[in-house]
Design an enzyme around this catalytic site. Structure first.
Site, short mmCIF file in Angstrom:
data_model
loop_
_atom_site.label_atom_id
_atom_site.label_comp_id
_atom_site.label_asym_id
_atom_site.label_seq_id
_atom_site.Cartn_x
_atom_site.Cartn_y
_atom_site.Cartn_z
N VAL A 47 6.31 4.05 6.83
CA VAL A 47 7.37 3.42 7.71
C VAL A 47 7.28 4.24 9.04
CG1 VAL A 47 9.14 4.96 6.92
CG2 VAL A 47 9.67 2.53 7.63
N LYS A 58 6.31 4.70 -7.77
CA LYS A 58 6.66 3.24 -8.10
C LYS A 58 6.15 2.79 -9.54
CE LYS A 58 6.84 1.90 -3.17
NZ LYS A 58 7.06 3.15 -3.01
N ARG A 69 -1.22 6.12 6.50
CA ARG A 69 -1.43 4.63 7.06
C ARG A 69 -0.78 3.74 6.29
NH1 ARG A 69 -7.41 3.09 6.37
NH2 ARG A 69 -6.85 2.71 4.25
N VAL A 120 4.51 9.70 1.25
CA VAL A 120 3.82 10.67 2.12
C VAL A 120 3.94 10.47 3.46
CG1 VAL A 120 1.63 11.84 2.28
CG2 VAL A 120 2.32 11.19 0.21
N LEU A 163 -4.54 9.47 -8.96
CA LEU A 163 -3.39 9.49 -7.94
C LEU A 163 -2.58 8.46 -8.24
CD1 LEU A 163 -5.58 11.59 -6.69
CD2 LEU A 163 -4.47 10.79 -4.53
N SER A 164 -1.28 8.71 -8.74
CA SER A 164 -0.26 7.64 -8.99
C SER A 164 0.91 7.73 -8.03
CB SER A 164 0.26 7.79 -10.35
OG SER A 164 1.04 6.58 -10.86
N ASP A 178 -17.41 -0.07 -3.78
CA ASP A 178 -16.22 -0.52 -4.29
C ASP A 178 -15.75 -0.01 -5.72
OD1 ASP A 178 -13.80 -2.01 -5.02
OD2 ASP A 178 -14.24 -3.56 -3.37
N VAL A 179 -14.85 0.22 -5.87
CA VAL A 179 -14.40 0.87 -7.40
C VAL A 179 -14.48 -0.45 -8.37
CG1 VAL A 179 -13.19 2.89 -6.87
CG2 VAL A 179 -11.92 0.75 -7.10
N LYS A 219 -2.04 -0.36 -2.13
CA LYS A 219 -0.94 0.33 -2.04
C LYS A 219 0.00 -0.36 -1.56
CE LYS A 219 -3.68 4.74 -1.52
NZ LYS A 219 -4.83 4.25 -1.19
#
Length: 350
Positions: free
Chosen positions: A178, A131, A175, A171, A127-128, A65-66, A89
């Site tokens: 929508v 939002k 997963r 994207v 990666l951002s 886990d980070v 996310k």
């Protein structure tokens, strides 16, 4: 230098490597002359599935886990390049459990950044998301803080690691996005529920998101953030396109905007746009000041002739028509597969 040249004979670590993006970037990396790809994530089942799917001796898996700095430090040993994709996310989950988003998206990113420096990693791409620009929800706020951590670290001249980032919008068919939700509703014979049909969202494929991070890896300098130019569609058109493609008789139902949602998303703020460089398919956003002197912060600024009235947003990028939205959805292999299954089950569709 091309991504292929940068990646040749390198060891690459992908945090959150079992997610939708992680799978896509791992697949791309294994098609290139890399030395090793390390997937670091918490999901042992998905790691097991990926190992069977790829069956490539260059692919290695590490459970961790980070949030765990020691685990990140161990995973980073001998690594040349890092894609930091691990994150919380889901907007609703982050709204209900904000401290969990902080632990992963902010403190976890800080662990990755610190471990990369201590292990002498060459380059890190974080990666951002759109939002993070003018954030109104916890997910966006924590991603904005992650960006600031990356930029602040990139100003430190005492280490040799290059840190840069990417932002992307919606994207498609990842997963939790929508489109899989809409397909599920179609299979269940229910109306497609949308919050507000006027909402616009950037539309990008998984392959395009991988192209973006590889471009950033090859071209990024200290503190840069890269954005891929993308068209947008209204949520109403996305839903109606699926209704038409699948000949779904239940139609579309509007339920209203939920907390943490915007009508439109922004990839580059108005304040950033004046220093953004046009790189063809991409924008490069330079940090405000790559090497500021802290002692001068309060006394020295930058004169700007004019700040744009708006940034690069889903409301002012190229807008797809309903027919163009259908064509875009039909280009996705997942939609093609679902349509074939839909027909095989005796249903009519395009």
């Amino acid at each position: 230098m091309s991504p292929e040249e940068v990646l040749k004979d390198k060891v690459i670590l992908v945090t959150g490597g079992t997610g939708s993006f992680g799978n896509a970037v791992v697949s791309r990396l294994l098609s290139l002359p890399v030395k090793k790809v390390i997937v670091f994530s918490r999901d042992e089942k998905k790691q097991f599935d990926m190992e069977k799917e790829y069956n490539d001796p260059r692919l290695k898996f590490i459970i961790g886990d980070v949030r765990d700095r020691d685990a990140v430090m161990q995973a980073m040993r001998g690594v040349d390049l890092v894609f930091h994709a691990a994150a919380y996310k889901q907007v609703p989950n982050c709204e209900f459990f904000p401290i969990e988003a902080v632990k992963t998206n902010v403190l976890g990113a800080n662990n990755v950044i610190g471990a990369a420096i201590q292990n002498g990693v060459e380059r890190v791409v974080v990666l951002s998301t759109d939002k993070a620009v003018y954030p109104i929800n916890v997910m966006g706020m924590t991603k904005a803080l992650m960006e600031r951590l990356m930029i602040a670290t990139s100003r430190d001249e005492t280490h040799g690691t290059v840190f840069c980032g990417t932002r992307y919008g919606n994207v498609m068919y990842t997963r939790g996005s929508v489109l899989p939700h809409f397909i599920k509703l179609i299979k269940e014979g229910k109306p497609l529920t949308i919050t507000d049909g006027r909402m616009t969202r950037f539309m990008m494929s998984l392959e395009q998101s991988v192209d973006l991070v590889l471009y950033a890896l090859a071209n990024g300098e200290h503190g840069d953030i890269y954005v891929r130019k993308a068209p947008a569609s209204t949520v109403a058109d996305v839903a109606q396109a699926l209704v038409d493609l699948f000949n779904h008789g239940q139609g579309v139902k509007e339920i209203g905007i939920r907390p943490g949602e915007k009508l439109h998303e922004t990839l580059i703020s108005a304040e950033e746009l004046h220093r953004a460089e046009d790189h063809g398919d991409y924008y490069r956003v330079r940090p405000e000041s790559p090497r500021p002197d802290y002692s001068e912060y309060f006394f020295k600024g930058e004169k700007i002739d004019e700040i744009p009235s708006e940034g690069y947003a889903s409301s002012n990028t190229r807008q797809l028509t309903l027919e163009e939205t259908k064509e875009l959805l039909l280009s996705l292999p997942e939609i093609k597969d679902e349509l074939n299954t839909h027909r095989e089950n005796g249903n009519e569709g395009v």
